[in-house]
Design an enzyme around this catalytic site. Structure first.
Site, PDB file in Angstrom:
ATOM      1  CE  LYS A   2      -3.048   2.616   3.078  1.00 48.48           C
ATOM      2  NZ  LYS A   2      -2.301   3.525   3.945  1.00 48.48           N
ATOM      3  CG  ASN A   3       2.581   2.586   3.586  1.00 45.04           C
ATOM      4  OD1 ASN A   3       1.395   2.895   3.494  1.00 45.04           O
ATOM      5  ND2 ASN A   3       3.137   2.279   4.730  1.00 45.04           N
ATOM      6  NE  ARG A  20      -1.718  11.258   6.328  1.00 45.48           N
ATOM      7  CZ  ARG A  20      -1.697  12.429   6.910  1.00 45.48           C
ATOM      8  NH1 ARG A  20      -2.768  12.901   7.491  1.00 45.48           N
ATOM      9  NH2 ARG A  20      -0.611  13.171   6.911  1.00 45.48           N
ATOM     10  CG  ASP A  76      -5.067   5.655   9.581  1.00 41.22           C
ATOM     11  OD1 ASP A  76      -6.229   5.247   9.446  1.00 41.22           O
ATOM     12  OD2 ASP A  76      -4.069   4.943   9.470  1.00 41.22           O
ATOM     13  CG  ASP A  93       2.278   1.182   9.294  1.00 37.62           C
ATOM     14  OD1 ASP A  93       1.860   2.050  10.086  1.00 37.62           O
ATOM     15  OD2 ASP A  93       2.407   1.386   8.080  1.00 37.62           O
ATOM     16  CG  MET A 135       7.543   7.014  14.703  1.00 35.62           C
ATOM     17  SD  MET A 135       7.737   6.583  12.976  1.00 35.62           S
ATOM     18  CE  MET A 135       9.323   5.788  13.039  1.00 35.62           C
TER      19      MET A 135
END
Length: 435
Positions: free
Chosen positions: A23-24, A98, A122, A320, A342
């Site tokens: 995804k990223n 985003r 998110d 994640d 984070m």
């Protein structure tokens, strides 16, 4: 009434599962097609909401998008409608995604201007975009914020290479600045750059398109500006977060699962962290095989002190997967401190795990101590709502291991990041239905 998952837990699963494309990575490499008027082919694209929204947004901007197969697309960005960025449609669509911030770097580089609505996405605490903006400003872009419609207009008609020291090693920030810098005049030196595999993939793809980026894989990137980029073909990595999620799922449910084609060398420290939690896994070719395990025991540090698992910029452990580690620790033997550095509200889903019978002390918004149940007590099914993508999958894993029925609401949060997750789990024998 929106969709929910109903899960009858406690079943052992078995079989093979193929991780989706990352995804990223997809949000970055799909945005990069805007850097050239030539055709770019991208394969292993995940079929998930965030990615589909971005592809749709590119189509609205005038990119010719063709879907060659379920996971392969061609993009041709020869005629971009720059007026579209002032439209209400863009403000509404761009604001809900985003990933829409990722189109800014390529637009500034190629057209000298761009617009950004204030982004959504998110709810995991403040996620600043300052890194992106400061990088663009150092390259010579000028920002104009319109407070009434929460909109940024950017003028970048004269981007010049420069030395940039990032205030944080932001993955999306690095990607965006790299895409802006590849067509800027002169040399850009980017220090404290993120070096995640996704970013290495983007840089390699840009180099194949004619960019001149060196230092790939390190935190110091040097980018010699070029005048234009060309078409290319690109295959995305498998999603390491999915791979980690499936390792956790296998351990928590005591299942024998093979995760196919994982690109093991790109997983960094991830397999080691799960091994430290006592999970057995073996590499077979490029597949990870996880045997059915009745128990798994968390290691202690060499001096006997409590194991701590915390996130750090790559090649450290990705934030994640901390939610997954936390949920897997619930049924481990031993204790572990999960330290989420984070984001400040990623641990707030532990209340649902407590309700299911887990033993967790939430120390503060960043730290939780998990005292493992060692599978002596089975979690019990409950009704719950998914707060963000990663917590949603952690709760899904907990539900699959629990006794009785669980219902998870707000599953569109899960589906922003995991494709057809219900069907793929059903194929392993999970009792999960969409209602």
């Amino acid at each position: 009434m929106k969709n929910a998952f109903e899960i009858q837990g406690g079943k052992k699963l078995k079989g093979e599962i193929i991780p989706q494309g990352a995804k990223n990575e997809s949000l970055q490499v799909i945005s990069a097609v805007l850097l050239t008027k030539e055709k770019v082919t991208i394969s292993n694209v995940p079929d998930i909401v965030d990615v589909n929204k971005l592809i749709e947004l590119l189509g609205d901007m005038g990119v010719i998008v063709e879907r060659l197969s379920t996971d392969t697309y061609t993009f041709e960005a020869k005629d971009i409608d720059l007026d579209f960025f002032q439209s209400d449609a863009f403000k509404q669509k761009g604001g809900s995604l985003r990933g829409s911030i990722m189109i800014v770097g390529p637009l500034l580089a190629r057209f000298g201007r761009g617009s950004i609505p204030k982004p959504g996405g998110d709810k995991i605490g403040r996620r600043r975009l300052d890194t992106h903006f400061l990088g663009f400003e150092k390259l010579g872009a000028k920002f104009n914020y319109n407070a009434t419609d929460e909109f940024y207009n950017v003028d970048a008609s004269n981007l010049q290479g420069t030395y940039i020291l990032l205030d944080e090693a932001s993955v999306t920030g690095t990607a965006n600045i790299v895409m802006a810098a590849v067509l800027a005049k002169g040399t850009t030196t980017l220090y404290n750059a993120a070096c995640e595999p996704y970013l290495q993939q983007l840089c390699k793809m840009l180099n194949r398109m004619g960019a001149n980026i060196s230092g790939i894989g390190s935190n110091l990137l040097t980018i010699e500006g070029v005048t234009e980029l060309h078409g290319t073909e690109h295959k995305m990595l498998p999603d390491m977060i999915e791979i980690g999620s499936f390792i956790g799922l296998a351990a928590m449910t005591g299942s024998e699962i093979t995760i196919k084609d994982v690109q093991y060398k790109e997983l960094g420290i991830i397999p080691e962290v799960f091994k430290r939690m006592g999970i057995k896994l073996e590499l077979r070719g490029d597949d990870i095989f996880i045997p059915a395990q009745e128990y798994y025991e968390i290691e202690t540090f060499i001096d006997g002190s409590l194991m701590t698992i915390s996130d750090a910029p790559w090649p450290g452990f990705t934030p994640d997967l901390l939610s997954i580690c936390l949920v897997v620790a619930v049924q481990a033997k031993g204790s572990v401190l999960i330290h989420q550095k984070m984001f400040e509200s990623r641990l707030f889903f532990v209340d649902k795990l407590l309700e299911m019978g887990a033993n967790i002390i939430l120390c503060d918004p960043h730290r939780a101590t998990v005292i493992g149940l060692d599978k002596q007590v089975q979690l019990r099914g409950i009704s719950m709502t998914s707060p963000d993508i990663r917590a949603g999958v952690s709760l899904l894993i907990a539900a699959l291991s629990a006794k009785g029925k669980s219902t998870i609401y707000n599953i569109e949060q899960i589906e922003r990041g995991y494709q057809h997750i219900d069907k793929r789990l059903q194929a392993l024998g999970a009792d999960i239905v969409r209602v």
